[in-house]
Design an enzyme around this catalytic site. Structure first.
Site, mmCIF file in Angstrom:
data_model
loop_
_atom_site.group_PDB
_atom_site.id
_atom_site.type_symbol
_atom_site.label_atom_id
_atom_site.label_comp_id
_atom_site.label_asym_id
_atom_site.label_seq_id
_atom_site.Cartn_x
_atom_site.Cartn_y
_atom_site.Cartn_z
ATOM 1 N N HIS A 99 0.887 -1.173 0.000
ATOM 2 C CA HIS A 99 0.000 0.000 0.000
ATOM 3 C C HIS A 99 0.921 1.219 0.000
ATOM 4 C CE1 HIS A 99 -2.296 -3.019 2.386
ATOM 5 N NE2 HIS A 99 -3.379 -2.471 1.890
ATOM 6 N N ASP A 102 2.399 1.978 3.326
ATOM 7 C CA ASP A 102 3.323 0.983 3.919
ATOM 8 C C ASP A 102 4.765 1.386 3.641
ATOM 9 O OD1 ASP A 102 1.059 -0.594 4.248
ATOM 10 O OD2 ASP A 102 1.496 -1.853 2.507
ATOM 11 N N GLU A 230 -10.500 -7.334 -4.255
ATOM 12 C CA GLU A 230 -10.283 -8.383 -3.248
ATOM 13 C C GLU A 230 -11.525 -8.461 -2.372
ATOM 14 O OE1 GLU A 230 -6.495 -8.263 -1.150
ATOM 15 O OE2 GLU A 230 -7.494 -8.954 0.657
ATOM 16 N N GLU A 266 -8.685 -14.000 -1.169
ATOM 17 C CA GLU A 266 -7.950 -14.249 0.082
ATOM 18 C C GLU A 266 -8.647 -15.362 0.852
ATOM 19 O OE1 GLU A 266 -6.378 -10.970 2.311
ATOM 20 O OE2 GLU A 266 -6.963 -11.879 4.209
ATOM 21 N N HIS A 269 -10.748 -14.350 3.832
ATOM 22 C CA HIS A 269 -11.954 -13.584 3.505
ATOM 23 C C HIS A 269 -13.062 -14.515 3.024
ATOM 24 C CE1 HIS A 269 -9.457 -9.672 2.686
ATOM 25 N NE2 HIS A 269 -9.237 -10.201 3.871
ATOM 26 N N ASP A 294 -4.419 -14.032 -2.119
ATOM 27 C CA ASP A 294 -3.802 -13.658 -0.854
ATOM 28 C C ASP A 294 -3.759 -14.930 -0.017
ATOM 29 O OD1 ASP A 294 -3.248 -11.071 -1.494
ATOM 30 O OD2 ASP A 294 -4.434 -10.159 0.116
ATOM 31 N N ASP A 305 -10.573 -11.664 10.729
ATOM 32 C CA ASP A 305 -9.515 -11.876 9.750
ATOM 33 C C ASP A 305 -8.186 -12.055 10.495
ATOM 34 O OD1 ASP A 305 -8.591 -11.976 7.148
ATOM 35 O OD2 ASP A 305 -8.504 -9.806 6.869
ATOM 36 N N ASP A 307 -5.545 -13.608 9.546
ATOM 37 C CA ASP A 307 -4.376 -13.512 8.653
ATOM 38 C C ASP A 307 -3.215 -14.393 9.114
ATOM 39 O OD1 ASP A 307 -5.670 -11.745 6.974
ATOM 40 O OD2 ASP A 307 -4.608 -9.964 7.652
ATOM 41 N N ASP A 336 -0.454 -12.516 2.608
ATOM 42 C CA ASP A 336 -1.114 -11.482 3.399
ATOM 43 C C ASP A 336 -1.349 -12.087 4.786
ATOM 44 O OD1 ASP A 336 -2.461 -9.375 4.371
ATOM 45 O OD2 ASP A 336 -4.072 -9.365 2.893
HETATM 46 C C1 XLS Z 1 -7.452 -6.827 4.588
HETATM 47 C C2 XLS Z 1 -6.948 -7.063 3.244
HETATM 48 C C3 XLS Z 1 -5.816 -6.149 2.806
HETATM 49 C C4 XLS Z 1 -5.636 -6.212 1.330
HETATM 50 C C5 XLS Z 1 -4.871 -5.081 0.761
HETATM 51 O O1 XLS Z 1 -8.225 -7.583 5.132
HETATM 52 O O2 XLS Z 1 -6.610 -8.404 3.133
HETATM 53 O O3 XLS Z 1 -4.660 -6.475 3.506
HETATM 54 O O4 XLS Z 1 -5.046 -7.409 0.932
HETATM 55 O O5 XLS Z 1 -5.455 -3.863 1.002
HETATM 56 NI NI NI Z 2 -5.586 -9.316 1.582
HETATM 57 NI NI NI Z 3 -7.415 -9.838 4.923
#
Ligand code: XLS
Ligand code: NI
Ligand code: NI
Length: 436
Positions: A99, A102, A230, A266, A269, A294, A305, A307, A336
């Site tokens: 991003h 980032d 996404e 992802e 998600h 992702d 989430d 991750d 991710d």
């Molecule tokens: C958040 C998303 C984010 C995207 C990029 O839940 O996964 O990290 O991948 O903005």
């Molecule tokens: Ni993501």
């Molecule tokens: Ni995410």
């Protein structure tokens, strides 16, 4: 050097007990005509790996990601570039995603933020040339700053909408400068909390307009690959518009964006949307809309989430099954994912990537075995055999009428039961192929 104690990570095979070696990811091993490296274009997520340090709702950072500098400074931003490239090089990760905020600390004035982006992208570009590592996709963070509390493309404020447009424009410029082929939209706050204050149709039209402008500008600047949505059903908003793959595809088609956009699916998600990861991959793939992944995983006991780094080999197997059937990705596998908060050391960051890359290598090996075994494909083929001839073939050809089918049914009186689904048998085939 930022990771002086970490060597270049090599493949040592499944018998190795060296924690800093791959057990399954052997980049040059050929599977179904391509090397593992070609099948699995891995990417590092800048935000998790170089920025996130363990802060959660209840506690502050546990990991030190200062890289010897004061956080929030350009000096720190530059150190992150060097640390990130050292990290990717040591693992053999060839891509990264970012991003805008980032890679630089955001300034109060967008003109200063853009100047910082120019400065940092010069540095990143230099490192890319030195290492051959490239950008997979870039994106703008349109959810963190308080101005986006009501969304970005979906904001009620036209001024905020313009700021979103300005960030997207600059993020596209930086992505192109860094050789990124793709540009991503994750609608973090593109959704609503209550319909009492929200005009959903109005907001969706505005989001589509922002995306159309981004495509128009991005194509002119040199985005050669795909734009991505996404999908995610919720978090941070209660209801996000890009709920899941099917919803996002419908939206893209409705607004004529489906030629330029594909989906970035992802894992975590998909499961938040109440689907399996494989489901959203299948829906994207069968619509020709699977772009990138992702690669993380959620926790079935937690409703958010998380991750996590992917370790569930059944999941990676089914993911790679979909990807192989689709003919591979034009995007990549972006981790991710973040270390769990108590795994706070630099070695933990490497262990996490080794885990994830090995889990995907195993998934690839297994998926190829499932396809080569052929029993699942044959079963599915056979399951729909009644559509190959006779009345079934007529239905498939689109020539049948409702009267004709009713007539046919009337003559039959009652159909035979449709044949067993054989789920338990097929699950045992999967286990046999995986562990046999
Ligand atoms: C958040 C998303 C984010 C995207 C990029 O839940 O996964 O990290 O991948 O903005
Ligand atoms: Ni993501
Ligand atoms: Ni995410």
């Amino acid at each position: 050097m930022y990771f002086p104690d970490i060597p270049v990570i090599k493949y040592e095979g499944p018998k190795s007990e060296n924690p800093l070696a791959f057990k399954y990811y052997d980049p040059d091993r050929v599977i179904m005509g391509k090397t593992m490296k070609e099948h699995l274009p891995f990417a590092m997520a800048w935000w998790h790996n170089l920025c996130a340090a363990g802060t959660d709702m209840f506690g502050r950072d546990t990991a030190d990601k200062s890289f010897g500098c004061e956080k929030g400074t350009m000096e720190h931003a530059h150190a992150k570039v060097d640390a990130g490239f050292e990290f990717m090089q040591k693992l053999g990760v060839g891509l990264f995603c970012f991003h805008d905020v980032d890679i630089v600390p955001e300034a109060d004035d967008i003109n200063e933020t853009n100047r910082r982006l120019d400065e940092i992208s010069d540095h990143i570009l230099e490192k890319e040339k030195e290492t051959g590592i490239k950008c997979l996709w870039g994106t703008a963070n349109l959810f963190g700053n308080p101005r986006y509390m009501n969304g970005a493309g979906s904001s009620n404020s036209a001024d905020v909408y313009c700021f979103a447009a300005a960030q997207v424009k600059k993020a596209i410029d930086v992505t192109v400068k860094l050789g990124g082929r793709h540009y991503l939209f994750w609608g973090g706050r593109e959704g609503y909390e209550t319909l009492l204050n929200t005009d959903v149709k109005f907001e969706q039209e505005n989001i589509a307009a922002l995306m159309r402008m981004a495509v128009e500008y991005g194509r002119r600047q040199g985005i050669k690959g795909d734009f991505y949505i996404e999908p995610k059903p919720k978090e941070p908003t209660k209801h996000q518009y890009d709920f899941d793959a099917a919803t996002a595809i419908g939206f893209l088609r409705q607004y004529g964006l489906d030629k330029d956009f594909k989906l970035n699916i992802e894992a975590n998600h998909a499961t938040l949307a109440g689907h399996t990861f494989q489901h959203d991959l299948r829906i994207s793939a069968m619509n020709g809309m699977l772009g990138s992944i992702d690669a993380n995983q959620g926790d079935y006991l937690l409703g958010w989430d998380t991750d996590e780094f992917p370790y569930d080999v059944y999941e990676t197997t089914m993911c790679m099954y979909e990807v192989l059937k689709y003919g591979g990705l034009t995007g990549g596998f972006n981790f991710d994912a973040k270390n769990r908060r108590p795994s706070y050391t630099p070695e933990d960051q490497f262990y996490a990537y080794i885990l994830a890359m090995d889990a995907y290598a195993l998934g690839l090996i297994n998926a190829a075995k499932l396809i080569e075994d052929g029993r699942i494909d044959r079963f599915i083929e056979e399951r729909y055999a009644s559509y190959k001839t006779g009345i079934g073939a007529k239905i498939r050809s689109g020539e049948a009428t409702l009267e004709e089918l009713a007539d046919y049914a009337g003559k039959l009186g009652a159909p035979a039961l449709p044949g067993s689904g054989r789920q338990e048998y097929l699950e045992s085939v999967v286990n046999q192929v995986l562990f046999g």
